[in-house]
Design a protein around this motif. Structure first.
Motif, PDB file in Angstrom:
ATOM      1  N   SER A   1      -0.522 -18.354  -5.082  1.00 26.08           N
ATOM      2  CA  SER A   1       0.649 -17.477  -5.181  1.00 26.08           C
ATOM      3  C   SER A   1       1.500 -17.549  -3.926  1.00 26.08           C
ATOM      4  CB  SER A   1       0.177 -16.046  -5.438  1.00 26.08           C
ATOM      5  OG  SER A   1       1.258 -15.158  -5.478  1.00 26.08           O
ATOM      6  N   MET A   2       0.851 -17.572  -2.756  1.00 25.91           N
ATOM      7  CA  MET A   2       1.589 -17.663  -1.492  1.00 25.91           C
ATOM      8  C   MET A   2       2.437 -18.932  -1.437  1.00 25.91           C
ATOM      9  SD  MET A   2       0.978 -15.150   0.721  1.00 25.91           S
ATOM     10  CE  MET A   2      -0.186 -13.794   0.861  1.00 25.91           C
TER      11      MET A   2
ATOM     12  N   ALA B   1       8.570  -9.068  -5.751  1.00 22.49           N
ATOM     13  CA  ALA B   1       7.670  -8.056  -5.195  1.00 22.49           C
ATOM     14  C   ALA B   1       7.262  -7.046  -6.268  1.00 22.49           C
ATOM     15  CB  ALA B   1       8.335  -7.343  -4.022  1.00 22.49           C
ATOM     16  N   GLY B   2       8.203  -6.684  -7.150  1.00 21.86           N
ATOM     17  CA  GLY B   2       7.882  -5.757  -8.228  1.00 21.86           C
ATOM     18  C   GLY B   2       6.826  -6.322  -9.165  1.00 21.86           C
ATOM     19  N   ILE B   3       6.955  -7.609  -9.499  1.00 17.79           N
ATOM     20  CA  ILE B   3       5.952  -8.257 -10.349  1.00 17.79           C
ATOM     21  C   ILE B   3       4.601  -8.300  -9.637  1.00 17.79           C
ATOM     22  CG2 ILE B   3       5.309 -10.425 -11.469  1.00 17.79           C
ATOM     23  CD1 ILE B   3       8.307 -10.963 -11.874  1.00 17.79           C
ATOM     24  N   GLY B   4       4.639  -8.576  -8.331  1.00 17.98           N
ATOM     25  CA  GLY B   4       3.399  -8.622  -7.556  1.00 17.98           C
ATOM     26  C   GLY B   4       2.683  -7.282  -7.528  1.00 17.98           C
TER      27      GLY B   4
ATOM     28  N   LEU C   1      -2.963 -13.094  -7.483  1.00 12.23           N
ATOM     29  CA  LEU C   1      -1.633 -13.618  -7.823  1.00 12.23           C
ATOM     30  C   LEU C   1      -0.535 -12.686  -7.315  1.00 12.23           C
ATOM     31  CD1 LEU C   1      -2.154 -14.877 -11.488  1.00 12.23           C
ATOM     32  CD2 LEU C   1      -1.730 -16.284  -9.467  1.00 12.23           C
ATOM     33  N   GLY C   2      -0.808 -11.394  -7.352  1.00 12.99           N
ATOM     34  CA  GLY C   2       0.183 -10.433  -6.879  1.00 12.99           C
ATOM     35  C   GLY C   2       0.377 -10.452  -5.380  1.00 12.99           C
ATOM     36  N   MET C   3      -0.640 -10.910  -4.636  1.00 14.96           N
ATOM     37  CA  MET C   3      -0.567 -10.857  -3.172  1.00 14.96           C
ATOM     38  C   MET C   3       0.591 -11.675  -2.623  1.00 14.96           C
ATOM     39  SD  MET C   3      -4.668 -11.034  -2.370  1.00 14.96           S
ATOM     40  CE  MET C   3      -4.512 -11.072  -0.582  1.00 14.96           C
ATOM     41  N   GLY C   4       0.708 -12.922  -3.080  1.00 10.11           N
ATOM     42  CA  GLY C   4       1.802 -13.758  -2.583  1.00 10.11           C
ATOM     43  C   GLY C   4       3.161 -13.257  -3.024  1.00 10.11           C
ATOM     44  N   LEU C   5       3.213 -12.715  -4.249  1.00 13.73           N
ATOM     45  CA  LEU C   5       4.478 -12.203  -4.777  1.00 13.73           C
ATOM     46  C   LEU C   5       4.952 -10.956  -4.038  1.00 13.73           C
ATOM     47  CD1 LEU C   5       3.747 -12.712  -8.575  1.00 13.73           C
ATOM     48  CD2 LEU C   5       5.570 -13.817  -7.274  1.00 13.73           C
ATOM     49  N   VAL C   6       4.039 -10.252  -3.399  1.00 14.15           N
ATOM     50  CA  VAL C   6       4.428  -9.080  -2.612  1.00 14.15           C
ATOM     51  C   VAL C   6       4.663  -9.464  -1.156  1.00 14.15           C
ATOM     52  CG1 VAL C   6       3.700  -6.823  -1.733  1.00 14.15           C
ATOM     53  CG2 VAL C   6       3.219  -7.452  -4.106  1.00 14.15           C
TER      54      VAL C   6
ATOM     55  N   ALA D   1      -0.156   1.543  -6.754  1.00 14.63           N
ATOM     56  CA  ALA D   1       0.642   0.313  -6.753  1.00 14.63           C
ATOM     57  C   ALA D   1       1.883   0.476  -7.630  1.00 14.63           C
ATOM     58  CB  ALA D   1      -0.207  -0.858  -7.239  1.00 14.63           C
ATOM     59  N   LEU D   2       1.732   1.124  -8.789  1.00 13.22           N
ATOM     60  CA  LEU D   2       2.881   1.357  -9.665  1.00 13.22           C
ATOM     61  C   LEU D   2       3.887   2.307  -9.014  1.00 13.22           C
ATOM     62  CD1 LEU D   2       1.255   1.802 -13.207  1.00 13.22           C
ATOM     63  CD2 LEU D   2       2.437  -0.208 -12.301  1.00 13.22           C
ATOM     64  N   ALA D   3       3.379   3.325  -8.320  1.00 15.59           N
ATOM     65  CA  ALA D   3       4.260   4.316  -7.689  1.00 15.59           C
ATOM     66  C   ALA D   3       5.083   3.709  -6.562  1.00 15.59           C
ATOM     67  CB  ALA D   3       3.428   5.483  -7.162  1.00 15.59           C
ATOM     68  N   THR D   4       4.643   2.579  -6.015  1.00 16.71           N
ATOM     69  CA  THR D   4       5.358   1.925  -4.916  1.00 16.71           C
ATOM     70  C   THR D   4       6.567   1.140  -5.411  1.00 16.71           C
ATOM     71  OG1 THR D   4       3.204   1.683  -3.823  1.00 16.71           O
ATOM     72  CG2 THR D   4       5.021   0.465  -2.877  1.00 16.71           C
ATOM     73  N   ILE D   5       6.547   0.719  -6.660  1.00 16.32           N
ATOM     74  CA  ILE D   5       7.604  -0.149  -7.196  1.00 16.32           C
ATOM     75  C   ILE D   5       9.001   0.455  -7.085  1.00 16.32           C
ATOM     76  CG2 ILE D   5       8.445  -1.276  -9.308  1.00 16.32           C
ATOM     77  CD1 ILE D   5       5.552  -1.788 -10.089  1.00 16.32           C
ATOM     78  N   PRO D   6       9.206   1.752  -7.400  1.00 21.84           N
ATOM     79  CA  PRO D   6      10.581   2.299  -7.326  1.00 21.84           C
ATOM     80  C   PRO D   6      11.245   2.155  -5.963  1.00 21.84           C
ATOM     81  CG  PRO D   6       9.166   3.801  -8.558  1.00 21.84           C
ATOM     82  CD  PRO D   6       8.271   2.740  -7.986  1.00 21.84           C
ATOM     83  N   LEU D   7      10.463   2.069  -4.884  1.00 25.25           N
ATOM     84  CA  LEU D   7      11.059   1.911  -3.551  1.00 25.25           C
ATOM     85  C   LEU D   7      11.866   0.624  -3.446  1.00 25.25           C
ATOM     86  CD1 LEU D   7       8.073   3.064  -1.277  1.00 25.25           C
ATOM     87  CD2 LEU D   7      10.167   4.328  -1.775  1.00 25.25           C
ATOM     88  N   LEU D   8      11.505  -0.373  -4.249  1.00 27.69           N
ATOM     89  CA  LEU D   8      12.216  -1.650  -4.210  1.00 27.69           C
ATOM     90  C   LEU D   8      13.678  -1.506  -4.617  1.00 27.69           C
ATOM     91  CD1 LEU D   8       9.445  -3.877  -5.817  1.00 27.69           C
ATOM     92  CD2 LEU D   8      10.291  -4.090  -3.475  1.00 27.69           C
ATOM     93  N   PHE D   9      13.972  -0.531  -5.492  1.00 27.89           N
ATOM     94  CA  PHE D   9      15.345  -0.348  -5.965  1.00 27.89           C
ATOM     95  C   PHE D   9      16.268   0.124  -4.851  1.00 27.89           C
ATOM     96  CE2 PHE D   9      12.819   0.390  -9.909  1.00 27.89           C
ATOM     97  CZ  PHE D   9      13.289  -0.703 -10.613  1.00 27.89           C
ATOM     98  N   PHE D  10      15.704   0.690  -3.784  1.00 29.86           N
ATOM     99  CA  PHE D  10      16.521   1.196  -2.678  1.00 29.86           C
ATOM    100  C   PHE D  10      16.731   0.145  -1.583  1.00 29.86           C
ATOM    101  CE2 PHE D  10      14.574   4.895  -4.677  1.00 29.86           C
ATOM    102  CZ  PHE D  10      15.673   5.710  -4.876  1.00 29.86           C
ATOM    103  N   CYS D  11      16.047  -0.982  -1.697  1.00 31.30           N
ATOM    104  CA  CYS D  11      16.252  -2.066  -0.729  1.00 31.30           C
ATOM    105  C   CYS D  11      17.574  -2.764  -1.009  1.00 31.30           C
ATOM    106  CB  CYS D  11      15.117  -3.092  -0.821  1.00 31.30           C
ATOM    107  SG  CYS D  11      13.523  -2.519  -0.226  1.00 31.30           S
ATOM    108  N   ARG D  12      18.253  -3.176   0.055  1.00 33.91           N
ATOM    109  CA  ARG D  12      19.487  -3.938  -0.120  1.00 33.91           C
ATOM    110  C   ARG D  12      19.185  -5.299  -0.726  1.00 33.91           C
ATOM    111  NH1 ARG D  12      20.168  -2.393   5.160  1.00 33.91           N
ATOM    112  NH2 ARG D  12      19.615  -4.508   5.769  1.00 33.91           N
TER     113      ARG D  12
END
Length: 507
Positions: free
Chosen positions: A316-317, A334-337, A369-374, A483-494
């Motif tokens: 994945s990396m 990152a969301g998929i990861g 697989l999620g590690m590299g994607l995050v 892990a699911l609760a962390t995903i919404p933070l991605l929407f606030f990233c530029r």
């Protein structure tokens, strides 16, 4: 013109800094499997033996934020050469230790030297790669930082089983020697600065982070706030943290520049990587205990469980850094990861006491697989707007956040398992009586009655096993939800600037 600017990548430096990173992160997990053997060798209690792990982590977390400051003062080349040398020497001394007190002292020093290796390796890799290949740089760095600790228990199990617990320390020496040789030959000299030492900020930072790490490591062992030691440590951590923040924001000089967190992406990515670390490393921490204590896996087999996770994480990396970050929005990756990390934890939350090797290995492979994607996209997003001059400092803070996240995860899962065991045992015990048909049916093939002494003992053992298993399953499900609760933070990233998906930072 630097090699990176000319498009040329010095692979000798790349190999050297990745080896340096592997030294530090591998040592944070490789010792875990050998801990019972070290405990037996020194006649230590379980609580005493945990200081072998705690001393290393506490010293590393306290020193890591200082990387940028020290690198400016003594130079990046001199600092990493000193850190690798000191780490190797302390590894040898740990392997030759003759008492618990001695090995704890050497582990403390080993953590201090090792603290510089991760941030320096990351920032040197940034400079070694041209802008269009920064995704590859993060993939290579991730192979060392994220995959190595996953495979640590496997390596530790093999060395301990077939050689000695001392080998988990001696194995660092040849790796360090090779890294030192390559760095000394290829890493160029750099300029130093006359930086004034912020002794007050340094003391407050050490107090805050050191006491916080102590609380996380020893909280469950000492029964949290019922312990006077933990109470004092919590108060000291709060005083140190608040004092350092006030000092850093009002003082002319500060050992760590907190203004880095004014960058929205850097601040959010620190939160996301912390949540990811809790979810990932919390599950990794309890897996060996689960399979050895409840599922009767031997030490070697429990170590082998991490191999599929390590292989998929490595794949994945490389795939993410070399291909995907050039074609897709890092936030999407990152969301998929994070989603894959959650799925892996939920799969672990559905196993039972009859689970076999692959039922336990597949969830780890999916999480891998999620590690590299995050990790790769988060590193890219976090450093997109960080200038080269603040790179070492930002890298130190980012890796401290990751380390604290893993510490919180390990502390949380330990507490959840213990508290869950107590609750589940009480609930299950209420339903198992001599008059319960299920209890009678369970003991009937053994020719025993529920009200007999032997029958009651067998039922008690089964209740404990089931209660403990339910506790573990609850923990994995909680980690999946996190892990699911962390995903919404991605929407606030530029969103990354056009054409800069592979940029780790802007010069």
């Amino acid at each position: 013109m630097t090699p990176a600017a000319s498009g040329h990548v010095n692979m000798v430096i790349v190999i050297a800094v990745v080896l340096s990173a592997i030294l530090e992160v591998l040592d944070s997990t490789i010792v875990n499997v050998a801990l019972p053997h070290i405990q037996a060798a020194f006649g230590a209690t379980t609580d005493q033996a945990t200081w072998i792990l705690t001393s290393y982590i506490v010293s590393a977390v306290v020193i890591m934020p200082l990387t940028g400051f020290v690198a400016r003062r003594v130079g990046r080349r001199r600092l990493i050469l000193t850190a690798v040398t000191g780490f190797a020497v302390m590894s040898m001394m740990c392997g030759m230790s003759w008492s618990l007190e001695v090995i704890v002292a050497f582990r403390l020093a080993q953590g201090m030297f090792g603290a510089f290796l991760i941030p320096l390796s990351q920032s040197i890799l940034f400079d070694a790669f041209p802008r269009e290949k920064r995704g590859q740089a993060m993939a290579i760095f991730g192979l060392g930082v994220v995959v190595a600790p996953v495979l640590g228990p496997t390596v530790g199990a093999i060395l301990t089983e077939y050689f000695s617990w001392r080998m988990v320390f001696f194995v660092n020496v040849p790796v360090a020697a090779l890294a030192l040789l390559l760095l000394a030959g290829e890493l160029p000299e750099d300029k130093t600065e006359e930086v004034q030492i912020d002794w007050k900020g340094l003391a407050l930072l050490a107090l805050g982070i050191g006491c916080l790490q102590f609380v996380l490591d020893q909280g469950e062992t000492l029964d949290w706030m019922s312990s006077r030691v933990i109470q004092v440590a919590v108060i000291a951590a709060v005083i140190g943290a608040l004092g350092f923040i006030f000092h850093a924001l009002t003082s002319r000089i500060s050992v760590v520049d907190l203004r880095l967190f004014a960058d929205r992406n850097f601040a959010l990515c620190n939160l996301i990587i912390a949540g990811f670390a809790v979810s990932l490393f919390g599950g990794i921490a309890i897996l060996p205990t689960l399979v050895q204590s409840l599922l009767d896996f031997p030490v070697i087999a429990s170590g082998h469980l991490f191999i599929p996770r390590g292989l998929t994480a490595g794949l994945s990396m490389v795939l993410t850094g070399a291909v995907l970050v050039n074609r897709f929005d890092p936030r999407l990756l990152a969301g998929i990861g994070l989603l894959l990390t959650a799925v892996g934890n939920f799969m672990m939350g559905a196993i039972n006491l009859n689970a076999g090797f692959w039922e336990l290995a597949w969830p780890g492979a999916i999480s891998g697989l999620g590690m590299g994607l995050v990790f790769v996209p988060m590193s890219i997003l976090a450093f997109e707007s960080i200038s080269k001059g603040r790179q070492d400092e930002a890298s130190g803070l980012f890796n401290v956040t990751r380390q604290l996240g893993s510490s919180v995860g390990i502390s949380l899962v330990g507490t959840w398992v213990v508290r869950g065991l107590q609750t589940n045992t009480a609930v299950l015990s209420q339903n198992v009586t001599p008059y319960n048909p299920a209890a009678q049916a369970y003991l009937s093939p053994l020719g025993l009655a529920p009200d007999s002494a032997e029958g009651a003992a067998i039922l008690g053992q089964e209740i404990m096993k089931q209660a403990e298993m339910i506790s573990y399953l609850t923990v994995f499900n909680n980690l999946g939800l996190l892990a699911l609760a962390t995903i919404p933070l991605l929407f606030f990233c530029r969103a990354p600037k056009p054409g800069s998906h592979v940029a780790a930072h802007v010069h």
